[in-house]
Write a protein that holds these residues in place. Structure first.
Motif, mmCIF file in Angstrom:
data_model
loop_
_atom_site.group_PDB
_atom_site.id
_atom_site.type_symbol
_atom_site.label_atom_id
_atom_site.label_comp_id
_atom_site.label_asym_id
_atom_site.label_seq_id
_atom_site.Cartn_x
_atom_site.Cartn_y
_atom_site.Cartn_z
ATOM 1 N N LYS A 157 0.831 -1.210 0.000
ATOM 2 C CA LYS A 157 0.000 0.000 0.000
ATOM 3 C C LYS A 157 0.863 1.256 0.000
ATOM 4 N N GLU A 158 2.084 1.128 0.504
ATOM 5 C CA GLU A 158 3.070 2.202 0.445
ATOM 6 C C GLU A 158 4.178 1.800 -0.522
ATOM 7 N N MET A 159 4.770 2.797 -1.171
ATOM 8 C CA MET A 159 5.843 2.479 -2.128
ATOM 9 C C MET A 159 7.068 1.929 -1.419
ATOM 10 N N HIS A 160 7.384 2.474 -0.256
ATOM 11 C CA HIS A 160 8.546 2.003 0.500
ATOM 12 C C HIS A 160 8.074 1.413 1.824
ATOM 13 N N GLU A 161 8.126 0.110 1.919
ATOM 14 C CA GLU A 161 7.788 -0.594 3.151
ATOM 15 C C GLU A 161 9.019 -1.383 3.606
ATOM 16 N N GLN A 162 8.925 -1.963 4.780
ATOM 17 C CA GLN A 162 9.968 -2.875 5.237
ATOM 18 C C GLN A 162 9.803 -4.215 4.509
ATOM 19 N N PRO A 163 10.875 -4.946 4.273
ATOM 20 C CA PRO A 163 12.251 -4.683 4.710
ATOM 21 C C PRO A 163 13.048 -3.938 3.647
ATOM 22 N N GLN A 164 14.203 -3.397 4.033
ATOM 23 C CA GLN A 164 15.150 -2.931 3.041
ATOM 24 C C GLN A 164 15.798 -4.145 2.370
ATOM 25 N N VAL A 165 16.123 -3.995 1.079
ATOM 26 C CA VAL A 165 16.637 -5.116 0.292
ATOM 27 C C VAL A 165 17.979 -4.715 -0.333
ATOM 28 N N PRO A 166 19.088 -4.906 0.378
ATOM 29 C CA PRO A 166 20.402 -4.524 -0.163
ATOM 30 C C PRO A 166 20.795 -5.374 -1.362
ATOM 31 N N ASN A 167 21.647 -4.795 -2.209
ATOM 32 C CA ASN A 167 22.170 -5.501 -3.371
ATOM 33 C C ASN A 167 23.539 -6.116 -3.089
ATOM 34 N N TYR A 168 23.820 -6.330 -1.821
ATOM 35 C CA TYR A 168 25.061 -6.953 -1.362
ATOM 36 C C TYR A 168 24.708 -7.703 -0.084
ATOM 37 N N GLY A 169 25.549 -8.647 0.321
ATOM 38 C CA GLY A 169 25.253 -9.341 1.566
ATOM 39 C C GLY A 169 25.942 -10.697 1.658
ATOM 40 N N LYS A 170 25.619 -11.389 2.737
ATOM 41 C CA LYS A 170 26.173 -12.717 2.985
ATOM 42 C C LYS A 170 25.046 -13.738 2.945
#
Length: 265
Positions: free
Chosen positions: A177-190
């Protein structure tokens, strides 16, 4: 808080996201040397409103300055994201990332595609192809039981293997319903780290990959983000729903690629 979506909600999200894909296809018809990004923006806004939706980016608040003035984020060459549409004509050999958002029936759509303007240097085309491939590598990991770090790891490994770098300061996000909701989705990680992915989660995955250094700066308009070394950056984005066996891609590049034909990335 992360909101899991029902099947009905996912279908509403799909409608908004398919409209984004069709809007980007309308833009794709116009991209050529001499066209301005403001012209692209006008066509996109009219198309979105004619289909009963609202452009979500227009008027989007900014903690650092004025609200966003356009329907599209149009980021040219060294601009990574959040470029403001303007009256500067696109030139032969440019690339332009076009990011578009819609709001329809109470749910948001969000997708981005980086276009070539005329004939583009093969080294830059390779950056675009790798970034797009990385998006789909990330999507392959957007399944129930995996973790956010698996998505970021897949994107990062694919791009760094080609000697490109991954922007850290801007990431993908939950959407609904909102454009930015949780979670953040990084383009890097383990691998195996981060939030557990569950069926019904809906996220926008959007690799932002640089040809040179990943270091970025914000321009004086308080929106446009560009690479510090002024080398090119590419950006592709899909909205997806986490599935049990594979991700359900709610946005689409098919309409764009029908327009581009054999010139598609």
């Amino acid at each position: 808080m992360i909101f899991l979506k029902t099947d009905d909600e996912i279908e509403l999200l799909r409608q908004s996201n398919l409209l984004v894909g069709r809007t980007l296809a309308e833009v794709a018809k116009l991209i050529k040397p001499g066209v301005t990004t403001k012209q692209l923006d006008k066509v996109a806004e009219e198309f979105i409103r004619d289909h009963g939706a609202i452009p979500t980016f227009k008027g989007f608040p900014n903690p650092y300055g004025p609200p966003f003035p356009g329907t599209l984020c149009t980021s040219v060459n060294e601009q990574v994201v959040h470029g403001i549409p303007n009256d500067i004509p696109l030139k032969e050999g440019d690339i332009v990332s076009v990011d578009c958002g819609t709001y329809m029936n109470g749910y948001c759509g969000d997708s981005a595609y980086t276009f070539c303007v005329g004939e583009v240097d093969p080294e830059i085309v390779a950056l675009l192809k790798t970034t797009k491939e990385a998006l789909y590598k990330g999507i392959e990991n957007a399944v129930h039981g995996k973790r956010l770090g698996d998505i970021g790891y897949a994107i990062q490994q694919h791009c760094e293997a080609q000697s490109y770098e991954v922007v850290r300061e801007f990431v993908g996000h939950g959407i609904g319903k909102e454009m930015h909701e949780q979670p953040q989705v990084p383009n890097y990680g383990k691998r195996g780290t981060g939030t557990l992915l569950k069926k019904g989660m809906c996220i926008a995955i959007e690799p932002m990959i640089t040809q040179g250094s990943r270091q970025i700066v914000m321009e004086s308009d308080r929106w446009t983000i560009r690479t510090r070394d002024r080398k090119c950056a590419a950006h592709f984005e899909h909205t997806v729903a986490i599935g049990l066996d594979k991700a359900d891609i709610l946005s689409s590049f098919e309409f764009i690629e029908q327009v581009l034909g054999d010139k598609a990335i």
